[in-house]
Design a protein around this motif. Structure first.
Motif, PDB file in Angstrom:
ATOM      1  N   THR A  41       0.825  -1.207   0.000  1.00 58.87           N
ATOM      2  CA  THR A  41       0.000   0.000   0.000  1.00 58.87           C
ATOM      3  C   THR A  41       0.857   1.253   0.000  1.00 58.87           C
ATOM      4  O   THR A  41       1.861   1.315   0.711  1.00 58.87           O
ATOM      5  CB  THR A  41      -0.905   0.037   1.235  1.00 58.87           C
ATOM      6  OG1 THR A  41      -0.097   0.087   2.418  1.00 58.87           O
ATOM      7  CG2 THR A  41      -1.777  -1.196   1.318  1.00 58.87           C
ATOM      8  N   PHE A  42       0.425   2.263  -0.725  1.00 56.94           N
ATOM      9  CA  PHE A  42      -0.556   2.362  -1.788  1.00 56.94           C
ATOM     10  C   PHE A  42       0.064   3.067  -2.980  1.00 56.94           C
ATOM     11  O   PHE A  42       0.912   3.948  -2.812  1.00 56.94           O
ATOM     12  CB  PHE A  42      -1.767   3.215  -1.349  1.00 56.94           C
ATOM     13  CG  PHE A  42      -2.689   2.577  -0.381  1.00 56.94           C
ATOM     14  CD1 PHE A  42      -3.549   1.579  -0.794  1.00 56.94           C
ATOM     15  CD2 PHE A  42      -2.724   2.992   0.936  1.00 56.94           C
ATOM     16  CE1 PHE A  42      -4.440   1.006   0.099  1.00 56.94           C
ATOM     17  CE2 PHE A  42      -3.608   2.421   1.827  1.00 56.94           C
ATOM     18  CZ  PHE A  42      -4.465   1.429   1.419  1.00 56.94           C
ATOM     19  N   LEU A  43      -0.397   2.717  -4.183  1.00 58.78           N
ATOM     20  CA  LEU A  43      -0.221   3.569  -5.334  1.00 58.78           C
ATOM     21  C   LEU A  43      -1.526   4.317  -5.562  1.00 58.78           C
ATOM     22  O   LEU A  43      -2.558   3.965  -4.969  1.00 58.78           O
ATOM     23  CB  LEU A  43       0.172   2.767  -6.578  1.00 58.78           C
ATOM     24  CG  LEU A  43       1.689   2.594  -6.796  1.00 58.78           C
ATOM     25  CD1 LEU A  43       2.314   1.773  -5.691  1.00 58.78           C
ATOM     26  CD2 LEU A  43       1.983   1.960  -8.151  1.00 58.78           C
ATOM     27  N   GLY A  44      -1.490   5.355  -6.405  1.00 57.21           N
ATOM     28  CA  GLY A  44      -2.689   6.138  -6.666  1.00 57.21           C
ATOM     29  C   GLY A  44      -2.926   6.263  -8.155  1.00 57.21           C
ATOM     30  O   GLY A  44      -2.404   5.482  -8.958  1.00 57.21           O
ATOM     31  N   ILE A  45      -3.737   7.243  -8.539  1.00 57.20           N
ATOM     32  CA  ILE A  45      -3.975   7.507  -9.955  1.00 57.20           C
ATOM     33  C   ILE A  45      -3.871   9.003 -10.209  1.00 57.20           C
ATOM     34  O   ILE A  45      -4.044   9.819  -9.298  1.00 57.20           O
ATOM     35  CB  ILE A  45      -5.353   6.990 -10.431  1.00 57.20           C
ATOM     36  CG1 ILE A  45      -6.501   7.659  -9.657  1.00 57.20           C
ATOM     37  CG2 ILE A  45      -5.427   5.488 -10.321  1.00 57.20           C
ATOM     38  CD1 ILE A  45      -7.888   7.282 -10.197  1.00 57.20           C
ATOM     39  N   ASN A  46      -3.587   9.358 -11.471  1.00 50.75           N
ATOM     40  CA  ASN A  46      -3.582  10.771 -11.843  1.00 50.75           C
ATOM     41  C   ASN A  46      -4.896  11.124 -12.539  1.00 50.75           C
ATOM     42  O   ASN A  46      -5.823  10.301 -12.599  1.00 50.75           O
ATOM     43  CB  ASN A  46      -2.364  11.092 -12.722  1.00 50.75           C
ATOM     44  CG  ASN A  46      -2.334  10.301 -14.027  1.00 50.75           C
ATOM     45  OD1 ASN A  46      -3.369   9.823 -14.506  1.00 50.75           O
ATOM     46  ND2 ASN A  46      -1.158  10.155 -14.612  1.00 50.75           N
ATOM     47  N   THR A  47      -4.987  12.336 -13.079  1.00 53.55           N
ATOM     48  CA  THR A  47      -6.250  12.796 -13.668  1.00 53.55           C
ATOM     49  C   THR A  47      -6.610  12.038 -14.936  1.00 53.55           C
ATOM     50  O   THR A  47      -7.751  12.097 -15.391  1.00 53.55           O
ATOM     51  CB  THR A  47      -6.173  14.297 -13.977  1.00 53.55           C
ATOM     52  OG1 THR A  47      -5.047  14.549 -14.826  1.00 53.55           O
ATOM     53  CG2 THR A  47      -6.043  15.109 -12.697  1.00 53.55           C
ATOM     54  N   VAL A  54      -4.133  -0.025  -4.873  1.00 47.92           N
ATOM     55  CA  VAL A  54      -4.310   1.325  -5.400  1.00 47.92           C
ATOM     56  C   VAL A  54      -5.460   1.988  -4.654  1.00 47.92           C
ATOM     57  O   VAL A  54      -6.547   1.413  -4.533  1.00 47.92           O
ATOM     58  CB  VAL A  54      -4.609   1.306  -6.910  1.00 47.92           C
ATOM     59  CG1 VAL A  54      -4.902   2.702  -7.418  1.00 47.92           C
ATOM     60  CG2 VAL A  54      -3.441   0.707  -7.672  1.00 47.92           C
ATOM     61  N   GLY A  55      -5.207   3.197  -4.143  1.00 52.94           N
ATOM     62  CA  GLY A  55      -6.260   3.937  -3.447  1.00 52.94           C
ATOM     63  C   GLY A  55      -5.856   4.277  -2.030  1.00 52.94           C
ATOM     64  O   GLY A  55      -4.778   4.789  -1.777  1.00 52.94           O
ATOM     65  N   LEU A  99      -4.051  -7.202  -8.153  1.00 47.98           N
ATOM     66  CA  LEU A  99      -4.395  -5.831  -7.776  1.00 47.98           C
ATOM     67  C   LEU A  99      -5.456  -5.837  -6.691  1.00 47.98           C
ATOM     68  O   LEU A  99      -6.376  -6.659  -6.709  1.00 47.98           O
ATOM     69  CB  LEU A  99      -4.921  -5.079  -9.000  1.00 47.98           C
ATOM     70  CG  LEU A  99      -5.262  -3.593  -8.818  1.00 47.98           C
ATOM     71  CD1 LEU A  99      -3.982  -2.775  -8.652  1.00 47.98           C
ATOM     72  CD2 LEU A  99      -6.067  -3.086 -10.010  1.00 47.98           C
ATOM     73  N   ASN A 100      -5.314  -4.890  -5.757  1.00 52.79           N
ATOM     74  CA  ASN A 100      -6.335  -4.651  -4.743  1.00 52.79           C
ATOM     75  C   ASN A 100      -6.863  -3.233  -4.926  1.00 52.79           C
ATOM     76  O   ASN A 100      -6.098  -2.268  -4.908  1.00 52.79           O
ATOM     77  CB  ASN A 100      -5.745  -4.828  -3.342  1.00 52.79           C
ATOM     78  CG  ASN A 100      -6.768  -4.580  -2.243  1.00 52.79           C
ATOM     79  OD1 ASN A 100      -6.811  -3.524  -1.647  1.00 52.79           O
ATOM     80  ND2 ASN A 100      -7.592  -5.568  -1.968  1.00 52.79           N
ATOM     81  N   ILE A 101      -8.176  -3.104  -5.122  1.00 47.23           N
ATOM     82  CA  ILE A 101      -8.815  -1.800  -5.286  1.00 47.23           C
ATOM     83  C   ILE A 101      -9.283  -1.316  -3.921  1.00 47.23           C
ATOM     84  O   ILE A 101     -10.079  -1.975  -3.261  1.00 47.23           O
ATOM     85  CB  ILE A 101     -10.022  -1.881  -6.239  1.00 47.23           C
ATOM     86  CG1 ILE A 101      -9.613  -2.469  -7.583  1.00 47.23           C
ATOM     87  CG2 ILE A 101     -10.646  -0.499  -6.413  1.00 47.23           C
ATOM     88  CD1 ILE A 101      -8.727  -1.583  -8.394  1.00 47.23           C
TER      89      ILE A 101
END
Length: 486
Positions: free
Chosen positions: A61-67, A108-109, A147-149
């Protein structure tokens, strides 16, 4: 002919039993909070500290996301080697060298990521595709198994599209499943637990079709920002709770009843349990029971440094060194501790075992632990490392080895920062419980603890590389600041 057939039948039976036993082995999903790499002293937790025998799945934990919906690192210095970074992801996936059966999962999240970006991504087919494609690329590049959401949460918080999130989340999982099946990848999610929150976010029968495991976060049921004290993760309702259905209660049994009734297959349900507690500041020290008025968040731990929150590794030392009134709620089956106007809800080995045994009657898939870096991973308070994680494994019937054949002898994971015996600990004489410098060298130190027989016994611990024990500040420090000249 009869003998040959009998032998073949015997072999087939043995193979079938072995396959059945493997298929029915309960999962232990361990979340690993990578930010603990920045904690000081005995709270610092790196990949080397992970005991790979205590988990079937470990979640990074954790990666994220961009726009654009693309999966990105939230801490490139920690995750990657570029610009003299720590290269943490590569170190993490190398854990399979210790245990080839491990499933290593990328998450991710998370709470800090919020809901807005995920609400926007899930509503847009192009952004969903970017998310899925980039997730697969990272998973395959580094060697993760899936992957884990951890979208916290659809249709809640700063969600952009509100109720549309529910169907959009389902569509995202459907498309992920279709692509992941092409590559043999695992797909799981961390989800809200109690009915009052989960009912706002999920179409449970729909998402259950696409997820391999559903990690239900059965904790934070009472938090320090609340007006009254309460348990972090009670198994059952307390004596003072009003008479309402289980599924409407903020309890572990209520969570299980709700998710299973809503159509979550038990063979996919993972019950999440905490390795930390919540701290409250009592409004009136004389009114110190469950449900007492609270003046807000209470004390913080020395490593997590967050008012209202304390890791078990921080709490167990506090309970040993200080005078606390430890109570056990016989109705909710969890402990709590009181000292003046300080009030702490937490879990111990007994309460976690009770929850596991209760959950097993529903034949669920296993247990999730949030999170391993707040367990007593160095074994400071007991002779074994990870006492809470070990208790959960034992309750699930998983075979695990003790971390030591004798006090202070590490065996289960020689690469982790566990007690060492490179110097004969019998030469050091303990005068009291606590931490003491090693008179023979600066890079190690002693923790004096009472054995089962009541005697004071020294445990030799080592500082991370290039650090010295700082007796004055009670943590491993830079050599020029540690004031050690052994």
């Amino acid at each position: 002919m009869f003998k040959m057939n009998s032998f073949v039948l015997f072999v087939l039976c043995v193979i079938s039993l072995a396959v059945y036993a493997k298929a029915n082995e309960k999962h232990v999903v361990c979340y690993y909070g990578t930010w603990a790499a920045y904690r000081n002293g005995l709270g610092k937790f790196d990949v080397d500290n992970i005991n790979t025998d205590l988990c079937t799945h470990i979640v990074y934990t954790f990666l994220g996301i961009n726009t654009r919906g693309t999966v990105v690192s939230l801490d490139p210095y920690l995750d990657y080697p570029e610009n003299w970074g720590k290269d943490n992801i590569r170190k993490f996936v190398a854990l399979k060298d210790q245990n080839p059966n491990l499933k290593l999962i990328l998450a991710v999240g998370g709470w800090n990521e919020g809901s807005a970006k995920y609400s926007i991504m899930a509503a847009n087919p192009k952004l969903r595709k970017n998310f899925i494609t980039s997730a697969i690329q990272i998973i395959q590049k580094y060697g993760f198994d899936g992957l884990n959401i951890d979208w916290e949460y659809p249709n809640r918080g700063d969600s952009v599209f509100g109720q549309d999130d529910i169907d959009n989340y389902t569509q995202l999982l459907k498309e992920l499943r279709e692509e992941f099946d092409k590559h043999g990848l695992h797909l799981s999610a961390a989800v809200a637990s109690v009915k009052s929150m989960a009912s706002l976010s999920y179409d449970i029968p729909a998402i259950s079709q696409y997820l391999d495991l559903i990690n239900v976060m059965s904790y934070d049921m009472s938090v320090a920002s609340g007006r009254v004290t309460g348990h972090n993760s009670p198994l059952h309702k307390g004596e003072k709770d009003v008479v309402i259905s289980k599924e409407n209660l903020k309890t572990v049994d209520g969570v299980l009843e709700y998710w299973l009734k809503q159509g979550c297959p038990p063979e996919k349900l993972i019950l999440g349990l905490p390795l930390y507690g919540h701290t409250f500041k009592l409004s009136d020290p004389k009114n110190n029971g469950v449900g007492a008025l609270s003046a807000g968040p209470g004390i913080s731990g020395p490593y997590t440094a967050t008012n209202g929150f304390i890791g078990f590794n921080e709490l167990c030392v506090k309970l040993r060194k200080e005078t606390w009134n430890i109570k056990y709620d016989n109705s909710s089956k969890v402990p709590y501790a009181v000292q003046g106007n300080n009030w702490i809800s937490y879990d111990d080995a007994k309460s976690l075992t009770a929850k596991v045994k209760y959950a097993l009657q529903f034949n669920i898939a296993g247990i999730m632990l949030w999170s391993i870096e707040t367990d007593d991973f160095l074994g400071i308070c007991q002779s074994d490392d990870y006492p809470l994680s070990r208790a959960v494994n034992i309750a699930l019937g998983r075979s695990i080895e003790s971390s030591s054949t004798a006090l202070g002898t590490s065996t289960s994971n020689p690469t982790s920062s566990k007690p060492s015996t490179t110097a004969p600990i019998q030469e050091f004489i303990c005068k009291d419980i606590g931490f003491y410098s090693n008179p023979k060298e600066c890079s190690s130190y002693y923790y004096c603890v009472k054995s089962a027989g009541g005697n004071l016994v020294p445990k030799l611990l080592r500082c991370p590389n290039n650090l010295y024990w700082d007796q004055e500040n009670q943590f491993c420090n830079y050599p020029d600041q540690a004031n050690c000249y052994a």
